[in-house]
Enzyme design. Sequence first.
Site, PDB file in Angstrom:
ATOM      1  N   PRO A  12       0.791  -1.228   0.000  1.00 55.98           N
ATOM      2  CG  PRO A  12      -0.157  -1.134   2.116  1.00 55.98           C
ATOM      3  CD  PRO A  12       0.507  -2.077   1.163  1.00 55.98           C
ATOM      4  CG  ASN A  13      -0.273   4.444   1.179  1.00 56.41           C
ATOM      5  OD1 ASN A  13      -1.197   4.990   0.601  1.00 56.41           O
ATOM      6  ND2 ASN A  13      -0.386   3.962   2.402  1.00 56.41           N
ATOM      7  NE  ARG A  20       1.277  13.730  -1.299  1.00 55.01           N
ATOM      8  CZ  ARG A  20       0.674  14.918  -1.266  1.00 55.01           C
ATOM      9  NH1 ARG A  20       0.518  15.593  -2.378  1.00 55.01           N
ATOM     10  NH2 ARG A  20       0.269  15.416  -0.133  1.00 55.01           N
ATOM     11  CE1 TYR A  25       8.920   5.010   2.999  1.00 53.15           C
ATOM     12  CE2 TYR A  25       7.391   6.853   2.996  1.00 53.15           C
ATOM     13  CZ  TYR A  25       7.870   5.694   3.562  1.00 53.15           C
ATOM     14  OH  TYR A  25       7.293   5.207   4.712  1.00 53.15           O
ATOM     15  CG  ASN A  76       8.248  -2.403   0.347  1.00 51.65           C
ATOM     16  OD1 ASN A  76       7.730  -2.528   1.458  1.00 51.65           O
ATOM     17  ND2 ASN A  76       8.858  -1.291  -0.039  1.00 51.65           N
ATOM     18  CB  ALA A  79       1.529   0.063   6.298  1.00 52.48           C
ATOM     19  CD  GLU A 100      10.457  -7.943   5.736  1.00 49.58           C
ATOM     20  OE1 GLU A 100      10.660  -9.069   6.259  1.00 49.58           O
ATOM     21  OE2 GLU A 100      10.133  -6.949   6.402  1.00 49.58           O
ATOM     22  CG  HIS A 102      11.175  -2.781   4.455  1.00 50.69           C
ATOM     23  ND1 HIS A 102       9.820  -2.617   4.359  1.00 50.69           N
ATOM     24  CD2 HIS A 102      11.379  -3.964   5.088  1.00 50.69           C
ATOM     25  CE1 HIS A 102       9.228  -3.653   4.926  1.00 50.69           C
ATOM     26  NE2 HIS A 102      10.143  -4.491   5.364  1.00 50.69           N
ATOM     27  NE  ARG A 109      10.418   5.505   8.491  1.00 47.55           N
ATOM     28  CZ  ARG A 109       9.440   5.429   7.586  1.00 47.55           C
ATOM     29  NH1 ARG A 109       9.505   4.500   6.627  1.00 47.55           N
ATOM     30  NH2 ARG A 109       8.420   6.267   7.615  1.00 47.55           N
TER      31      ARG A 109
HETATM   32  O1  CA2 Z   1      10.593   1.549   3.711  1.00 47.96           O
HETATM   33  C1  CA2 Z   1       9.727   0.887   3.153  1.00 47.96           C
HETATM   34  O2  CA2 Z   1       9.853   0.405   2.018  1.00 47.96           O
HETATM   35  C2  CA2 Z   1       8.385   0.678   3.858  1.00 47.96           C
HETATM   36  O3  CA2 Z   1       7.934  -0.632   3.555  1.00 47.96           O
HETATM   37  C3  CA2 Z   1       7.446   1.721   3.298  1.00 47.96           C
HETATM   38  C4  CA2 Z   1       6.080   1.728   3.964  1.00 47.96           C
HETATM   39  C5  CA2 Z   1       6.227   1.786   5.481  1.00 47.96           C
HETATM   40  O4  CA2 Z   1       4.944   1.668   6.087  1.00 47.96           O
HETATM   41  C6  CA2 Z   1       7.136   0.708   6.015  1.00 47.96           C
HETATM   42  O5  CA2 Z   1       7.263   0.866   7.412  1.00 47.96           O
HETATM   43  C7  CA2 Z   1       8.507   0.795   5.371  1.00 47.96           C
HETATM   44  C8  CA2 Z   1       5.260   2.911   3.511  1.00 47.96           C
HETATM   45  C9  CA2 Z   1       5.091   3.029   2.034  1.00 47.96           C
HETATM   46  C10 CA2 Z   1       4.439   4.336   1.748  1.00 47.96           C
HETATM   47  O6  CA2 Z   1       4.990   4.849   0.571  1.00 47.96           O
HETATM   48  C11 CA2 Z   1       4.819   6.159   0.313  1.00 47.96           C
HETATM   49  C12 CA2 Z   1       5.496   6.656  -0.781  1.00 47.96           C
HETATM   50  C13 CA2 Z   1       5.384   7.983  -1.078  1.00 47.96           C
HETATM   51  C14 CA2 Z   1       4.586   8.811  -0.314  1.00 47.96           C
HETATM   52  C15 CA2 Z   1       3.898   8.310   0.765  1.00 47.96           C
HETATM   53  C16 CA2 Z   1       4.019   6.975   1.070  1.00 47.96           C
END
Ligand code: CA2
Length: 147
Positions: A12-13, A20, A25, A76, A79, A100, A102, A109
């Site tokens: 997700p996201n 964003r 990221y 990946n 969340a 896995e 990230h 974090r």
């Molecule tokens: O670091 C990573 O790849 C995560 O899997 C990213 C997740 C986060 O919840 C994990 O703890 C670590 C979040 C992905 C959200 O991606 C976004 C990208 C751009 C803007 C907002 C969110």
Amino acid sequence: MSPISILVLHGPNLNLLGQREPGIYGTVTLENINQQLHSLAGKLKCEIECHQSNHEGNLVDAIQGALGRHDGILINAAAYTHTSVAIRDALTAVDIPAVEVHLSNIYRREDFRHHSYIAPVVIGQVSGFGAQSYILALQALVNHLQP
Ligand code: CA2
């Protein structure tokens, strides 16, 4: 013999990458990461299929659908890494070697990101190298599958 086939799953996201929160990221888009993975896959002479979903059930369906179609999974779960027993159970059920990934270093974090439900059921984890995490993970997974 058919080439090694890898399923790449983005949770997700991650579709928002590059649009964003570049401070956390980075500026690279998901499409660009997928292009980099396709390019590496060509060099490694393996096949990859990339999917992104914002929905837990879709990710579970994709993992189940990998049975008989893919030799490895690069995931990946975003969340869902920190919440999803369902994704962990699906990875356990299909028993396909998985890595896995990230972008960020989840251990640097917030505390709630330090626990991964997925980590105990995968070969290994790559965390903290931005888009390069995916590249390192694909190399490691293919190396694992064809030592
Ligand atoms: O670091 C990573 O790849 C995560 O899997 C990213 C997740 C986060 O919840 C994990 O703890 C670590 C979040 C992905 C959200 O991606 C976004 C990208 C751009 C803007 C907002 C969110």
